[in-house]
Design a protein around this motif. Sequence first.
Motif, PDB file in Angstrom:
ATOM      1  N   TYR A 142       0.837  -1.203   0.000  1.00  0.00           N
ATOM      2  CA  TYR A 142       0.000   0.000   0.000  1.00  0.00           C
ATOM      3  C   TYR A 142       0.868   1.248   0.000  1.00  0.00           C
ATOM      4  O   TYR A 142       0.542   2.246  -0.663  1.00  0.00           O
ATOM      5  N   GLU A 143       1.980   1.195   0.712  1.00  0.00           N
ATOM      6  CA  GLU A 143       2.870   2.362   0.767  1.00  0.00           C
ATOM      7  C   GLU A 143       3.461   2.673  -0.607  1.00  0.00           C
ATOM      8  O   GLU A 143       3.517   3.844  -1.013  1.00  0.00           O
ATOM      9  N   MET A 144       3.911   1.642  -1.342  1.00  0.00           N
ATOM     10  CA  MET A 144       4.469   1.872  -2.674  1.00  0.00           C
ATOM     11  C   MET A 144       3.407   2.449  -3.605  1.00  0.00           C
ATOM     12  O   MET A 144       3.660   3.417  -4.345  1.00  0.00           O
ATOM     13  N   GLN A 145       2.228   1.862  -3.580  1.00  0.00           N
ATOM     14  CA  GLN A 145       1.167   2.350  -4.454  1.00  0.00           C
ATOM     15  C   GLN A 145       0.732   3.763  -4.067  1.00  0.00           C
ATOM     16  O   GLN A 145       0.344   4.563  -4.922  1.00  0.00           O
ATOM     17  N   SER A 146       0.842   4.074  -2.789  1.00  0.00           N
ATOM     18  CA  SER A 146       0.494   5.425  -2.329  1.00  0.00           C
ATOM     19  C   SER A 146       1.528   6.452  -2.782  1.00  0.00           C
ATOM     20  O   SER A 146       1.180   7.576  -3.145  1.00  0.00           O
ATOM     21  N   ILE A 147       2.801   6.078  -2.749  1.00  0.00           N
ATOM     22  CA  ILE A 147       3.843   6.965  -3.278  1.00  0.00           C
ATOM     23  C   ILE A 147       3.557   7.279  -4.739  1.00  0.00           C
ATOM     24  O   ILE A 147       3.620   8.435  -5.178  1.00  0.00           O
ATOM     25  N   LYS A 148       3.219   6.264  -5.507  1.00  0.00           N
ATOM     26  CA  LYS A 148       2.912   6.466  -6.922  1.00  0.00           C
ATOM     27  C   LYS A 148       1.681   7.356  -7.100  1.00  0.00           C
ATOM     28  O   LYS A 148       1.634   8.190  -8.020  1.00  0.00           O
ATOM     29  N   ALA A 149       0.695   7.212  -6.230  1.00  0.00           N
ATOM     30  CA  ALA A 149      -0.509   8.054  -6.316  1.00  0.00           C
ATOM     31  C   ALA A 149      -0.158   9.517  -6.036  1.00  0.00           C
ATOM     32  O   ALA A 149      -0.666  10.424  -6.709  1.00  0.00           O
ATOM     33  N   TYR A 150       0.701   9.742  -5.049  1.00  0.00           N
ATOM     34  CA  TYR A 150       1.124  11.113  -4.748  1.00  0.00           C
ATOM     35  C   TYR A 150       1.892  11.702  -5.923  1.00  0.00           C
ATOM     36  O   TYR A 150       1.669  12.852  -6.319  1.00  0.00           O
ATOM     37  N   TRP A 151       2.801  10.925  -6.492  1.00  0.00           N
ATOM     38  CA  TRP A 151       3.567  11.409  -7.639  1.00  0.00           C
ATOM     39  C   TRP A 151       2.654  11.700  -8.829  1.00  0.00           C
ATOM     40  O   TRP A 151       2.865  12.676  -9.553  1.00  0.00           O
ATOM     41  N   ALA A 152       1.653  10.840  -9.046  1.00  0.00           N
ATOM     42  CA  ALA A 152       0.723  11.074 -10.153  1.00  0.00           C
ATOM     43  C   ALA A 152      -0.049  12.373  -9.934  1.00  0.00           C
ATOM     44  O   ALA A 152      -0.295  13.130 -10.883  1.00  0.00           O
ATOM     45  N   TRP A 153      -0.422  12.635  -8.686  1.00  0.00           N
ATOM     46  CA  TRP A 153      -1.118  13.891  -8.379  1.00  0.00           C
ATOM     47  C   TRP A 153      -0.213  15.085  -8.645  1.00  0.00           C
ATOM     48  O   TRP A 153      -0.637  16.078  -9.236  1.00  0.00           O
ATOM     49  N   LEU A 154       1.042  15.003  -8.231  1.00  0.00           N
ATOM     50  CA  LEU A 154       1.966  16.100  -8.492  1.00  0.00           C
ATOM     51  C   LEU A 154       2.104  16.371  -9.994  1.00  0.00           C
ATOM     52  O   LEU A 154       2.197  17.531 -10.424  1.00  0.00           O
ATOM     53  N   ALA A 155       2.104  15.312 -10.795  1.00  0.00           N
ATOM     54  CA  ALA A 155       2.289  15.478 -12.235  1.00  0.00           C
ATOM     55  C   ALA A 155       1.143  16.245 -12.890  1.00  0.00           C
ATOM     56  O   ALA A 155       1.312  16.784 -13.992  1.00  0.00           O
TER      57      ALA A 155
END
Length: 368
Positions: A142-155
Motif C-alpha cells: 500500500y505504501e508503494m502504491q500510495s507513493i505512486k498516487a502522490y507522484w501522479a497527483w503532483l504530475a
Amino acid sequence: MMKNLSISIILLLLNTGTAFAAGADGFQGTWVKPAESTIPPVGDPTGDMIRKGRLVLTDTYNQLGGGSNYMPPISGNRLSCSSCHLEAGTSALAIPWSVVALKYANPGPYSSRSHDYRTQEVRVNDCMQRSMNGVPLPETSYEMQSIKAYWAWLATGMKVAKYQDVKGTGTLSVPDMTRAADPVRGAAIYKNKCEACHQADGEGVWDADANRHVYPAIFGPNSFNDGAGIYRLRTAVGFIYGNMPFGHADASMATAVPPDTTSLLSQEDSWDVMAYVISQPRPLWKNRLVDWGNLKGPDGVPDWMNKSVDAGYPNYYPRANYATNYCAPPDLNSPAVYSPDKHKYGPWADMIALQKSIITSYKAALCP
C-alpha cells in the motif's frame, strides 16, 4: 518542556512550506503545485492514497523505518525522503518529484549503475537501499502504491506538453572546479555555516517526541550510504549551493545575473564543504562492487564505461589493462588508472576526457 515546544514549532514551520530554499519561480511557469482542493476527500481511496504517499515520503522513519510496524524496517536510517527532496518534493531545483510519475513510467530510463530500466518502483527502491540505507519496499505494498498516487497527483501540475520541458526538475548546474575539492578547508566552512543545524557529529537534530529529524543527519550511522547519488560530489554540490543554508539560500537568486550570493555558500565553499561531508564516516553500500558492471546497456557499451567519474567507491574504472585491449573487460587485478581520492574529490576534466575516448575507441573497435 520549552526545548520540546521549540522543536515542535520548528517542525511545524518546516512542514508548512515556509522554507526559502529554491525559489518558487524555479519552475518558470512550467509546473505549478496542484491545489490541495484537487485531492479527493478523506474516505475516497485515491485521495487517501495521495495523502498516505505524501506522509510516507515526509515522515519515512515512522512509516517505513524504526518507528513503523515494519519488522525489520524497510528504511534503515532516520532520514525522510523529503530530507533531500525538499518541501515534499515540490521545491524547484531541490530534486522535486514534479514529473517523476512521467519520467519513470514503464519502462523508464536505463540506469548503467544498476543495469536496469528504472520504473517508479525501481526508482523508489534505489533510494530505499542507498539514500535510506534499507531494503526494498514491496512493489505491491500500500505504501508503494500510495507513493505512486502522490507522484501522479503532483504530475497534474505540469503546464507544458512534455515532461522534458519542465524546468527546475534537478538541481543547479555548478561548473566543476579546476582543482580538487578540499575537505580540510571544508571542515572550517562546515563549522561556521552548517554545524548549528547538522551538528559536529553530522547526526543533525532529532526530535524524540515526534520521532523524526528537525535537521537531517548528513554523515554518521543514520545518514545515507556511499552508494547514494547525493554522495557523489558533482551531484551534491548543485543541491547544497542552491538550497543551503536551509531557510536562507534561494536557488532562483543563484541563477540571476549577476548571482545574488548574500545568503548563499559560494560555489567554491560548496565544493569544499561537501568534500568534508563525504569524507566523514557513513554506512557502506552493500552492493558497491556490483554497480556499473560489465553488462551492456542500450548504448552498446559496457556499463562500467559510463560510471560517474565522481563515484567515490570501488570498483574504480578504468583499469590499466584497458589501454592495450579495447575489447577486454576490466581486470580488477590491474591497477586503477586514477586514485580513489581523485574520483572522490576531482578534478575530473582529464577523467571525463579519457572516459569519452574509451567509449569512442570501444565502438570503433566493433567489440563483440
